[in-house]
Design a protein around this motif. Structure first.
Motif, mmCIF file in Angstrom:
data_model
loop_
_atom_site.group_PDB
_atom_site.id
_atom_site.type_symbol
_atom_site.label_atom_id
_atom_site.label_comp_id
_atom_site.label_asym_id
_atom_site.label_seq_id
_atom_site.Cartn_x
_atom_site.Cartn_y
_atom_site.Cartn_z
ATOM 1 N N ARG A 59 84.021 86.724 -16.907
ATOM 2 C CA ARG A 59 84.370 85.589 -16.035
ATOM 3 C C ARG A 59 83.099 84.909 -15.541
ATOM 4 O O ARG A 59 83.022 83.682 -15.517
ATOM 5 N N ALA A 60 82.123 85.695 -15.130
ATOM 6 C CA ALA A 60 80.870 85.111 -14.627
ATOM 7 C C ALA A 60 80.198 84.267 -15.708
ATOM 8 O O ALA A 60 79.722 83.161 -15.433
ATOM 9 N N LEU A 61 80.158 84.781 -16.927
ATOM 10 C CA LEU A 61 79.526 84.027 -18.012
ATOM 11 C C LEU A 61 80.300 82.744 -18.311
ATOM 12 O O LEU A 61 79.694 81.687 -18.556
ATOM 13 N N ALA A 62 81.624 82.811 -18.263
ATOM 14 C CA ALA A 62 82.431 81.600 -18.480
ATOM 15 C C ALA A 62 82.191 80.591 -17.362
ATOM 16 O O ALA A 62 82.100 79.377 -17.613
ATOM 17 N N LEU A 63 82.065 81.076 -16.146
ATOM 18 C CA LEU A 63 81.780 80.178 -15.024
ATOM 19 C C LEU A 63 80.390 79.558 -15.156
ATOM 20 O O LEU A 63 80.181 78.402 -14.768
ATOM 21 N N GLY A 64 79.443 80.312 -15.693
ATOM 22 C CA GLY A 64 78.109 79.750 -15.945
ATOM 23 C C GLY A 64 78.177 78.592 -16.921
ATOM 24 O O GLY A 64 77.496 77.579 -16.760
ATOM 25 N N GLU A 65 79.010 78.743 -17.937
ATOM 26 C CA GLU A 65 79.204 77.640 -18.893
ATOM 27 C C GLU A 65 79.872 76.461 -18.211
ATOM 28 O O GLU A 65 79.475 75.315 -18.399
ATOM 29 N N ALA A 66 80.901 76.725 -17.427
ATOM 30 C CA ALA A 66 81.627 75.652 -16.738
ATOM 31 C C ALA A 66 80.718 74.912 -15.767
ATOM 32 O O ALA A 66 80.824 73.686 -15.611
ATOM 33 N N ASP A 67 79.834 75.656 -15.125
ATOM 34 C CA ASP A 67 78.935 75.032 -14.153
ATOM 35 C C ASP A 67 78.050 73.978 -14.795
ATOM 36 O O ASP A 67 77.701 72.986 -14.152
ATOM 37 N N GLN A 68 77.716 74.175 -16.042
ATOM 38 C CA GLN A 68 76.831 73.222 -16.712
ATOM 39 C C GLN A 68 77.484 71.851 -16.869
ATOM 40 O O GLN A 68 76.785 70.853 -17.043
ATOM 41 N N GLU A 69 78.794 71.803 -16.800
ATOM 42 C CA GLU A 69 79.509 70.526 -16.904
ATOM 43 C C GLU A 69 79.972 70.005 -15.551
ATOM 44 O O GLU A 69 80.302 68.833 -15.421
ATOM 45 N N SER A 70 80.011 70.860 -14.542
ATOM 46 C CA SER A 70 80.634 70.476 -13.276
ATOM 47 C C SER A 70 79.875 69.391 -12.511
ATOM 48 O O SER A 70 80.468 68.691 -11.698
ATOM 49 N N TRP A 71 78.600 69.227 -12.773
ATOM 50 C CA TRP A 71 77.833 68.226 -12.032
ATOM 51 C C TRP A 71 77.779 66.872 -12.728
ATOM 52 O O TRP A 71 77.352 65.889 -12.154
ATOM 53 N N ARG A 72 78.224 66.817 -13.967
ATOM 54 C CA ARG A 72 78.181 65.555 -14.705
ATOM 55 C C ARG A 72 78.903 64.426 -13.949
ATOM 56 O O ARG A 72 78.346 63.338 -13.787
ATOM 57 N N PRO A 73 80.121 64.647 -13.424
ATOM 58 C CA PRO A 73 80.780 63.574 -12.672
ATOM 59 C C PRO A 73 80.027 63.171 -11.403
ATOM 60 O O PRO A 73 80.062 62.003 -11.001
ATOM 61 N N VAL A 74 79.347 64.129 -10.785
ATOM 62 C CA VAL A 74 78.552 63.799 -9.594
ATOM 63 C C VAL A 74 77.419 62.853 -9.985
ATOM 64 O O VAL A 74 77.195 61.826 -9.323
ATOM 65 N N LEU A 75 76.723 63.185 -11.051
ATOM 66 C CA LEU A 75 75.622 62.333 -11.497
ATOM 67 C C LEU A 75 76.123 60.944 -11.878
ATOM 68 O O LEU A 75 75.472 59.930 -11.569
ATOM 69 N N GLU A 76 77.277 60.888 -12.527
ATOM 70 C CA GLU A 76 77.839 59.590 -12.897
ATOM 71 C C GLU A 76 78.191 58.777 -11.658
ATOM 72 O O GLU A 76 77.918 57.569 -11.603
ATOM 73 N N GLN A 78 76.823 59.061 -8.691
ATOM 74 C CA GLN A 78 75.575 58.692 -8.020
ATOM 75 C C GLN A 78 74.853 57.549 -8.723
ATOM 76 O O GLN A 78 74.050 56.850 -8.095
ATOM 77 N N ARG A 79 75.135 57.348 -9.998
ATOM 78 C CA ARG A 79 74.503 56.255 -10.742
ATOM 79 C C ARG A 79 75.180 54.905 -10.492
ATOM 80 O O ARG A 79 74.677 53.885 -10.954
ATOM 81 N N ARG A 80 76.285 54.901 -9.804
ATOM 82 C CA ARG A 80 76.943 53.640 -9.480
ATOM 83 C C ARG A 80 76.003 52.793 -8.624
ATOM 84 O O ARG A 80 75.201 53.334 -7.857
ATOM 85 N N PRO A 81 76.122 51.501 -8.712
ATOM 86 C CA PRO A 81 75.261 50.636 -7.880
ATOM 87 C C PRO A 81 75.444 50.937 -6.395
ATOM 88 O O PRO A 81 76.556 51.236 -5.940
ATOM 89 N N ALA A 82 74.373 50.869 -5.665
ATOM 90 C CA ALA A 82 74.399 51.171 -4.230
ATOM 91 C C ALA A 82 75.375 50.271 -3.476
ATOM 92 O O ALA A 82 75.928 50.676 -2.452
ATOM 93 N N ASP A 83 75.589 49.052 -3.980
ATOM 94 C CA ASP A 83 76.495 48.135 -3.284
ATOM 95 C C ASP A 83 77.948 48.249 -3.754
ATOM 96 O O ASP A 83 78.808 47.498 -3.305
ATOM 97 N N ASP A 84 78.246 49.200 -4.630
ATOM 98 C CA ASP A 84 79.618 49.435 -5.081
ATOM 99 C C ASP A 84 80.410 49.985 -3.897
ATOM 100 O O ASP A 84 80.077 51.043 -3.358
ATOM 101 N N PRO A 85 81.472 49.301 -3.467
ATOM 102 C CA PRO A 85 82.220 49.763 -2.295
ATOM 103 C C PRO A 85 82.912 51.118 -2.494
ATOM 104 O O PRO A 85 83.231 51.799 -1.519
ATOM 105 N N ASP A 86 83.104 51.523 -3.734
ATOM 106 C CA ASP A 86 83.767 52.800 -4.021
ATOM 107 C C ASP A 86 82.785 53.932 -4.310
ATOM 108 O O ASP A 86 83.206 55.066 -4.558
ATOM 109 N N ARG A 87 81.497 53.626 -4.265
ATOM 110 C CA ARG A 87 80.495 54.621 -4.635
ATOM 111 C C ARG A 87 80.547 55.862 -3.743
ATOM 112 O O ARG A 87 80.585 56.996 -4.231
ATOM 113 N N GLU A 88 80.542 55.667 -2.437
ATOM 114 C CA GLU A 88 80.504 56.803 -1.509
ATOM 115 C C GLU A 88 81.717 57.714 -1.689
ATOM 116 O O GLU A 88 81.586 58.940 -1.725
ATOM 117 N N ALA A 89 82.893 57.129 -1.830
ATOM 118 C CA ALA A 89 84.109 57.919 -2.032
ATOM 119 C C ALA A 89 84.068 58.646 -3.376
ATOM 120 O O ALA A 89 84.499 59.804 -3.484
#
Length: 174
Positions: A59-76, A78-89
């Motif tokens: 389970r730990a090893l599978a979670l390690g694999e999953a973790d490598q993908e879990s931040w991709r949406p966060v990075l995406e 955060q790359r939204r324009p600063a003036d995007d009204p939906d960025r913070e949400a």
């Protein structure tokens, strides 16, 4: 002896890339703790405990694999324009989803730490140090993963997952 079939790649962890990162490192530490617990259980003739430790290691090893993908949406988000009204949400929602994997790592690590400490007390005396090393590795992994949950959910102080992460960290060290 290092085996080529192990999913732990320290070079990738040290690379200048967003993933793997702290969550994956915590998952790998968790898996190392589980492996030591499994060894201690086998030497003690406690096959049920060995099987549980092996399941937690997987389970730990599978979670390690999953973790490598879990931040991709966060990075995406955060790359939204600063003036995007939906960025913070979008960032907050992505961080909330990203917190799930380190929370699962923390809870898995806590279970491993408890199991390994029990094996240190009830197993073969010659393996006490190995079982305690496994417990300490798992406890450290648990604290690291719980910290990641706290960071991810810093903007949501009432999120119940924070209490779960803290409870896992407390269980891992008691």
């Amino acid at each position: 002896m290092w085996r080529a079939d192990t999913p732990i790649d320290l070079s990738s962890l040290a690379a200048r890339t967003p993933a793997p990162g702290g969550g994956t490192g915590a998952a790998w530490g968790c898996a190392l703790g589980a492996a030591l617990a499994a060894m201690a259980a086998r030497f003690a003739g406690r096959e049920e405990d060995a099987a549980r430790a092996e399941a937690l290691r997987a389970r730990a090893l599978a979670l390690g694999e999953a973790d490598q993908e879990s931040w991709r949406p966060v990075l995406e988000a955060q790359r939204r324009p600063a003036d995007d009204p939906d960025r913070e949400a979008a960032v907050a929602a992505a961080l909330g989803r990203a917190a799930e994997t380190p929370l699962a790592i923390a809870e898995t690590a806590a279970e491993i730490a408890v199991l390994a400490r029990a094996l240190a007390e009830q197993g073969r005396p010659a393996l006490r140090g190995d079982a305690l090393a496994g417990a300490d590795l798992a406890a450290g992994a648990c604290r690291a993963a719980a910290r990641l949950v706290e960071i991810d959910l810093a903007g949501a102080p009432d999120d119940p997952r924070l209490a779960r992460a803290r409870a896992a960290a407390a269980a891992a060290t008691s």
